[in-house]
Enzyme design. Structure first.
Site, PDB file in Angstrom:
ATOM      1  CG  HIS A  17      -0.383  -0.213   2.678  1.00  0.00           C
ATOM      2  ND1 HIS A  17       0.467   0.867   2.991  1.00  0.00           N
ATOM      3  CD2 HIS A  17      -0.803  -0.975   3.565  1.00  0.00           C
ATOM      4  CE1 HIS A  17       0.677   0.686   4.182  1.00  0.00           C
ATOM      5  NE2 HIS A  17       0.144  -0.492   4.441  1.00  0.00           N
ATOM      6  CG  HIS A  20       3.953  -1.184   2.488  1.00  0.00           C
ATOM      7  ND1 HIS A  20       2.884  -1.669   2.108  1.00  0.00           N
ATOM      8  CD2 HIS A  20       4.286  -1.744   3.839  1.00  0.00           C
ATOM      9  CE1 HIS A  20       2.316  -2.567   3.042  1.00  0.00           C
ATOM     10  NE2 HIS A  20       3.309  -2.384   4.118  1.00  0.00           N
ATOM     11  CB  CYS A 127       1.522  -9.311  19.406  1.00  0.00           C
ATOM     12  SG  CYS A 127       0.497  -8.359  17.972  1.00  0.00           S
ATOM     13  CB  CYS A 130       4.299  -6.879  16.921  1.00  0.00           C
ATOM     14  SG  CYS A 130       3.163  -5.737  17.468  1.00  0.00           S
ATOM     15  CB  CYS A 145      -0.951  -6.045  20.088  1.00  0.00           C
ATOM     16  SG  CYS A 145      -0.019  -5.316  19.090  1.00  0.00           S
ATOM     17  CG  HIS A 148      -1.323  -5.908  15.084  1.00  0.00           C
ATOM     18  ND1 HIS A 148       0.098  -5.727  15.692  1.00  0.00           N
ATOM     19  CD2 HIS A 148      -0.893  -5.891  13.882  1.00  0.00           C
ATOM     20  CE1 HIS A 148       1.100  -5.537  14.765  1.00  0.00           C
ATOM     21  NE2 HIS A 148       0.286  -5.816  13.589  1.00  0.00           N
ATOM     22  CE  LYS A 292      -2.654   2.163  12.806  1.00  0.00           C
ATOM     23  NZ  LYS A 292      -2.598   1.370  13.992  1.00  0.00           N
ATOM     24  CE  LYS A 295      -5.920  -6.715   3.150  1.00  0.00           C
ATOM     25  NZ  LYS A 295      -5.776  -8.320   3.404  1.00  0.00           N
TER      26      LYS A 295
HETATM   27  N1  MSP Z   1       9.085  -7.365   7.642  1.00  0.00           N
HETATM   28  C1  MSP Z   1       9.134  -6.334   8.733  1.00  0.00           C
HETATM   29  C2  MSP Z   1      10.437  -5.382   8.194  1.00  0.00           C
HETATM   30  C3  MSP Z   1      11.802  -6.156   8.496  1.00  0.00           C
HETATM   31  S1  MSP Z   1      13.008  -5.160   8.090  1.00  0.00           S
HETATM   32  C4  MSP Z   1      14.420  -6.296   8.579  1.00  0.00           C
HETATM   33  C5  MSP Z   1       7.872  -5.277   8.479  1.00  0.00           C
HETATM   34  N2  MSP Z   1       7.311  -5.170   7.417  1.00  0.00           N
HETATM   35  S2  MSP Z   1       6.123  -4.413   7.075  1.00  0.00           S
HETATM   36  O1  MSP Z   1       5.523  -4.909   5.628  1.00  0.00           O
HETATM   37  O2  MSP Z   1       5.000  -4.425   8.029  1.00  0.00           O
HETATM   38  O3  MSP Z   1       6.708  -2.861   6.527  1.00  0.00           O
HETATM   39  C6  MSP Z   1       6.643  -2.086   7.646  1.00  0.00           C
HETATM   40  C7  MSP Z   1       6.958  -0.783   6.992  1.00  0.00           C
HETATM   41  O4  MSP Z   1       6.013  -0.042   6.156  1.00  0.00           O
HETATM   42  C8  MSP Z   1       7.212   0.368   8.042  1.00  0.00           C
HETATM   43  O5  MSP Z   1       8.270   0.224   9.191  1.00  0.00           O
HETATM   44  C9  MSP Z   1       6.947   1.619   7.132  1.00  0.00           C
HETATM   45  O6  MSP Z   1       8.488   1.788   6.615  1.00  0.00           O
HETATM   46  C10 MSP Z   1       6.114   1.122   6.049  1.00  0.00           C
HETATM   47  N3  MSP Z   1       4.779   1.798   6.568  1.00  0.00           N
HETATM   48  C11 MSP Z   1       3.553   1.068   6.697  1.00  0.00           C
HETATM   49  N4  MSP Z   1       2.806   1.758   6.929  1.00  0.00           N
HETATM   50  C12 MSP Z   1       2.963   3.048   6.578  1.00  0.00           C
HETATM   51  C13 MSP Z   1       2.305   4.235   7.150  1.00  0.00           C
HETATM   52  N5  MSP Z   1       1.146   4.177   7.101  1.00  0.00           N
HETATM   53  N6  MSP Z   1       2.948   5.270   6.932  1.00  0.00           N
HETATM   54  C14 MSP Z   1       4.353   5.443   6.774  1.00  0.00           C
HETATM   55  N7  MSP Z   1       5.135   4.158   6.559  1.00  0.00           N
HETATM   56  C15 MSP Z   1       4.116   3.066   6.535  1.00  0.00           C
HETATM   57  O7  MSP Z   1       7.765  -4.560   9.451  1.00  0.00           O
END
Ligand code: MSP
Length: 486
Positions: A17, A20, A127, A130, A145, A148, A292, A295
């Site tokens: 999304h 990311h 969790c 997380c 959590c 979540h 926020k 989904k």
């Molecule tokens: N798999 C772990 C990371 C392992 S790194 C060794 C993980 N993955 S995740 O798919 O959950 O991605 C998390 C990252 O996505 C966050 O740290 C951030 O960079 C990004 N974001 C997810 N939602 C976001 C927002 N709403 N706003 C900004 N960044 C966001 O955690």
């Protein structure tokens, strides 16, 4: 000088999304800046997918797919999403790859040999969202959590533990010796106070995991997903820690995962006798129109959909200009549309189009002599003027102030538009052609500066801008950089 940039490796239980995409585009923008400055071969950019998680198993089951088939599809979705929106990574690491498993085993064995891994019993609340144990004090009032909104499950397992507590002092020293080890400052303070409050050893294996990397010393246990995932930063780099890019790593991550990156990861590296990375930069989170992203709220926007409508460059700049990198903020779809129309189509696009059309009309497309001397301060040559302008932009990039760098870019757009309107150059050209030539020369100089900065900020538009600017003698054909109807 070498630079190594990484994004987090993303979980494959869901599709990308724009949260990311925000992190990946920001990293790609930093990478583009440094590639231009240092040369492509001196910057390495790694991204990838985090696959050895219970979430993966659950998601595959929910879709009625076999795990390997599901993983192939999802890794492909993440990789092609990044390619589609203009991300130029050097490599894409998947934690189910052989090269990764090998590296995880290697590090595990080193740390074990050092005596920093021992077997013990873990009783705690876990969790799955997380992928971490939570303390009672970290739960919300309902016992859930906080991220979540679900209760963690009670786990009682024989686990292998990593002696994190042993590294408390060493970590504090590392932070003391390296003021920019974690930026921004607010995150550094949070992590420092977390370390100072006392570190506990952490469990780094799971007996109950269905899926993951087996421990090299005990086939009945799988490596804890975070212990495994962090190692991607070495397994994804040709030659790992012996690479010329290590320890030049700058890990760009969201603020949600700083503890893993800034406490566990450097301790793992110290335990394995590897020099820690150079920096973690933890960016903020954004909401969409004040909500926020979730989904269930149906506001989990796809970067591909937005890019299809507005273009990759607009997506990049729209996201990165919403709030300063490192802070939290909001991304408003309405503002984004407005940003596209006023700043990109009406601002940059219109400026380029007007200037080039006018030069064709009045100067037969020719660039004139003495170009640019008009805008420099008294005593400055053209190059000095240009360098001093670019310095501000450079400074913002050094500080990773991406929004400020974008504002600087639009400042140049605005000043060029102002000059165009103030001098009414289309009228001036009819009354005093020689005087208008100076104005055109200054305008062209500003367009050149913009095209230069666009190589970092608007990578798909930059070559089109350069084409419009033509060669030494003449400007090129005019074109619409950002169509106003999207
Ligand atoms: N798999 C772990 C990371 C392992 S790194 C060794 C993980 N993955 S995740 O798919 O959950 O991605 C998390 C990252 O996505 C966050 O740290 C951030 O960079 C990004 N974001 C997810 N939602 C976001 C927002 N709403 N706003 C900004 N960044 C966001 O955690």
């Amino acid at each position: 000088m070498k630079k190594y940039f990484t994004t987090p490796i993303y979980y494959v239980n869901d599709v990308p999304h724009i949260g990311h995409a925000y992190c990946t585009l920001a990293t790609d923008t930093l990478v583009r800046y440094w590639r231009k400055k240092l040369g492509r071969e001196n910057v390495f950019f790694l991204t990838g997918t985090d696959e050895n998680s219970q979430k993966t198993v659950d998601a595959a089951k929910a879709m009625g797919k076999k795990i390997p088939e599901y993983l192939e599809e999802m890794a492909d979705t993440w990789r092609t999403t990044w390619e589609t929106i203009g991300i130029e990574f050097n490599d894409f690491i998947r934690t189910t790859e052989e090269r990764h498993t090998k590296k995880v085993h290697e590090l595990f064995t080193k740390i074990h040999a050092k005596g920093d891994i021992y077997k013990g019993k873990y009783v705690g609340k876990y969790c799955h969202g997380c992928e971490t144990f939570l303390k009672e004090s970290e739960l919300d009032e309902a016992g859930n959590c906080p991220d979540h909104k679900k209760p963690p499950v009670d786990l009682e397992e024989e686990n292998y533990f990593f002696k994190l507590s042993k590294y408390e002092k060493k970590l504090l020293k590392l932070y003391e010796d390296n003021p920019s080890f974690l930026e921004p400052e607010s995150r550094r303070n949070e992590v420092l106070s977390f370390i100072r409050s006392g570190l506990e050893d952490i469990s780094i294996s799971r007996e109950t995991s269905e899926f993951g990397i087996s421990l090299p010393i005990d086939k009945n246990h799988k490596v804890y997903v975070w212990f495994d995932a962090l190692i991607n930063y070495l397994s994804g780099l040709p030659d790992g820690e012996n690479s010329e890019f290590w320890p030049e790593a700058v890990h760009i991550v969201g603020k949600d995962i700083t503890r893993f990156h800034c406490v566990i990861w450097p301790a793992m590296l110290l335990a394995a006798g590897i020099k820690p990375y150079k920096q973690v930069f933890a960016h903020g989170f954004f909401t969409i129109d004040g909500e926020k992203m979730a989904k269930s709220l149906g506001n989990s926007v796809s970067p591909i959909e937005l890019a299809k409508k507005y273009g990759n460059d607009a997506l990049r700049l729209g996201l990165l200009s919403s709030f300063e990198f490192g802070n939290d903020g909001d991304f408003s779809l309405e503002h984004f549309d407005d940003f596209y129309r006023t700043r990109l189509a009406g601002g940059v696009g219109n400026l380029f189009n007007r200037v080039i059309v006018l030069i064709h009309k009045f100067l037969d497309g020719k660039k004139t002599e003495g170009q640019g001397t008009h805008s420099t301060s008294p005593g400055q040559t053209r190059d000095e003027g240009r360098i001093s302008e670019l310095k501000t932009f450079d400074r913002f990039f050094e500080e990773k102030k991406l929004k400020s760098a974008i504002e600087y870019f639009f400042g140049v757009v605005d000043s060029a538009n102002e000059l165009l309107n103030k001098t009414e150059v289309w009228r001036l050209a009819k009354e005093d052609l020689e005087a208008s030539k100076k104005v055109f020369a200054t305008l062209l100089q500003k367009l050149e500066e913009l095209a230069d900065m666009a190589e970092t900020l608007l990578p798909e538009t930059a070559p089109r801008m350069k084409k419009m600017l033509g060669d030494e003698e003449k400007v090129g054909e005019s074109e619409i950089l950002f169509p106003s109807r999207v």
